[in-house]
Write a protein that holds these residues in place. Structure first.
Motif, PDB file in Angstrom:
ATOM      1  N   ARG A  28       0.828  -1.218   0.000  1.00  0.00           N
ATOM      2  CA  ARG A  28       0.000   0.000   0.000  1.00  0.00           C
ATOM      3  C   ARG A  28       0.855   1.258   0.000  1.00  0.00           C
ATOM      4  NH1 ARG A  28      -3.229  -3.191   3.571  1.00  0.00           N
ATOM      5  NH2 ARG A  28      -2.229  -2.257   5.400  1.00  0.00           N
ATOM      6  N   LEU A  29       2.068   1.157   0.558  1.00  0.00           N
ATOM      7  CA  LEU A  29       2.959   2.321   0.614  1.00  0.00           C
ATOM      8  C   LEU A  29       3.893   2.395  -0.583  1.00  0.00           C
ATOM      9  CD1 LEU A  29       3.923   2.280   4.408  1.00  0.00           C
ATOM     10  CD2 LEU A  29       2.380   3.875   3.253  1.00  0.00           C
ATOM     11  N   GLY A  30       3.750   1.471  -1.525  1.00  0.00           N
ATOM     12  CA  GLY A  30       4.643   1.447  -2.672  1.00  0.00           C
ATOM     13  C   GLY A  30       4.225   2.352  -3.809  1.00  0.00           C
ATOM     14  N   THR A  31       3.574   3.457  -3.497  1.00  0.00           N
ATOM     15  CA  THR A  31       3.174   4.448  -4.495  1.00  0.00           C
ATOM     16  C   THR A  31       3.742   5.805  -4.097  1.00  0.00           C
ATOM     17  OG1 THR A  31       1.105   4.966  -3.321  1.00  0.00           O
ATOM     18  CG2 THR A  31       1.032   3.192  -4.974  1.00  0.00           C
ATOM     19  N   ALA A  32       3.769   6.720  -5.026  1.00  0.00           N
ATOM     20  CA  ALA A  32       4.420   8.015  -4.774  1.00  0.00           C
ATOM     21  C   ALA A  32       3.640   8.883  -3.794  1.00  0.00           C
ATOM     22  CB  ALA A  32       4.593   8.764  -6.104  1.00  0.00           C
ATOM     23  N   GLY A  33       2.341   8.634  -3.615  1.00  0.00           N
ATOM     24  CA  GLY A  33       1.491   9.496  -2.804  1.00  0.00           C
ATOM     25  C   GLY A  33       2.029   9.884  -1.437  1.00  0.00           C
ATOM     26  N   LEU A  87      11.220   0.615  -1.126  1.00  0.00           N
ATOM     27  CA  LEU A  87      11.867  -0.238  -2.125  1.00  0.00           C
ATOM     28  C   LEU A  87      10.911  -0.620  -3.246  1.00  0.00           C
ATOM     29  CD1 LEU A  87      13.966  -2.565   0.214  1.00  0.00           C
ATOM     30  CD2 LEU A  87      14.823  -0.744  -1.282  1.00  0.00           C
ATOM     31  N   LEU A  88       9.634  -0.821  -2.912  1.00  0.00           N
ATOM     32  CA  LEU A  88       8.645  -1.109  -3.950  1.00  0.00           C
ATOM     33  C   LEU A  88       8.435   0.100  -4.859  1.00  0.00           C
ATOM     34  CD1 LEU A  88       6.009  -3.106  -1.880  1.00  0.00           C
ATOM     35  CD2 LEU A  88       7.430  -3.996  -3.738  1.00  0.00           C
ATOM     36  N   LEU A  89       8.435   1.278  -4.267  1.00  0.00           N
ATOM     37  CA  LEU A  89       8.302   2.498  -5.061  1.00  0.00           C
ATOM     38  C   LEU A  89       9.464   2.616  -6.029  1.00  0.00           C
ATOM     39  CD1 LEU A  89       6.909   5.228  -5.646  1.00  0.00           C
ATOM     40  CD2 LEU A  89       8.302   6.209  -3.800  1.00  0.00           C
ATOM     41  N   ARG A  90      10.659   2.338  -5.563  1.00  0.00           N
ATOM     42  CA  ARG A  90      11.825   2.421  -6.442  1.00  0.00           C
ATOM     43  C   ARG A  90      11.770   1.363  -7.543  1.00  0.00           C
ATOM     44  NH1 ARG A  90      17.893   0.852  -5.922  1.00  0.00           N
ATOM     45  NH2 ARG A  90      18.826   2.333  -7.341  1.00  0.00           N
ATOM     46  N   ALA A  91      11.201   0.200  -7.200  1.00  0.00           N
ATOM     47  CA  ALA A  91      11.126  -0.882  -8.181  1.00  0.00           C
ATOM     48  C   ALA A  91      10.143  -0.578  -9.304  1.00  0.00           C
ATOM     49  CB  ALA A  91      10.723  -2.185  -7.488  1.00  0.00           C
TER      50      ALA A  91
END
Length: 211
Positions: A28-33, A87-91
């Motif tokens: 859920r936190l893997g987005t830019a928001g 890390l998910l956001l970067r991926a």
């Protein structure tokens, strides 16, 4: 070469999660928001500020060469959901986590890690090459690549094990006993995927719980 070091895949990041709830929360936190001031460097560091329920955002920094994590959140899990989300956001979003200079709070933690690493005995210490040696971004990148490769290998092995289970059925899995699952879990730990190791142990208990 990626100018900001190794960019792990989504699967590699999720393999680091300590449990399912962390995996879901991190996704859920893997987005830019919720993120601001996110960045990464060639030495394998990734950082960012994550908006939470409090007035101040959480300061999250990851050293992918460890991997090692630091976050100002109160979670006792490692990695916490914020580190996973970063890390998910970067991926998934190259523009959201671009090459940058680490802010002071992140650099302080990274520098402390570098000092501790330099203080440990190593092969170069005998000839004077270890003490005071500067961090090598290229060497850090290679270490991160090796760790990412181990996580990928562990994920592939687990997928093969599950495919074999589906072909043989639960009855055959029960005959094999729990030892095979524990051996697989140990290999997941060696692959630096403790989250997958936990899932393997849970799966290993399923055949014995059936009638």
């Amino acid at each position: 070469m990626n100018p900001t070091g190794v960019r792990w895949t989504t699967e590699q990041v999720l393999a680091l999660a300590p449990d399912d709830s962390s995996r879901r929360a991190g996704t859920r936190l893997g987005t830019a928001g919720p993120w601001s001031e996110a960045g990464a460097d060639a030495a394998g560091a990734v950082w960012g500020l994550c908006r939470g329920s409090g007035s101040r955002p959480y300061q999250t920094v990851v050293d992918t060469t460890g991997p090692a994590y630091s976050c100002s959140c109160p979670s006792r899990k490692f990695p916490c959901k914020h580190a996973l989300g970063l890390l998910l956001l970067r991926a998934t979003d190259e523009r959201a986590v671009g090459e940058a200079k680490a802010p002071g709070w992140a650099e302080e933690w990274l520098e402390a890690r570098r000092k501790r690493s330099e203080e440990k005995p190593d092969a170069g210490a005998a000839d004077g090459g270890g003490a005071g040696k500067q961090a090598d971004p290229e060497a850090a990148r290679r270490r991160a690549e090796r760790r990412a490769a181990r996580i990928t290998a562990g994920t592939t092995e687990l997928e093969q094990r599950l495919a074999d289970l589906l072909r043989g059925g639960l009855a055959a899995a029960e005959q094999s006993g729990y030892g095979l699952w524990e051996e697989t879990a140990a290999r997941m730990v060696d692959a630096q995927a403790p989250g997958l190791a936990g899932r393997v142990r849970e799966l290993g208990a399923i055949p014995g719980s059936t009638r």
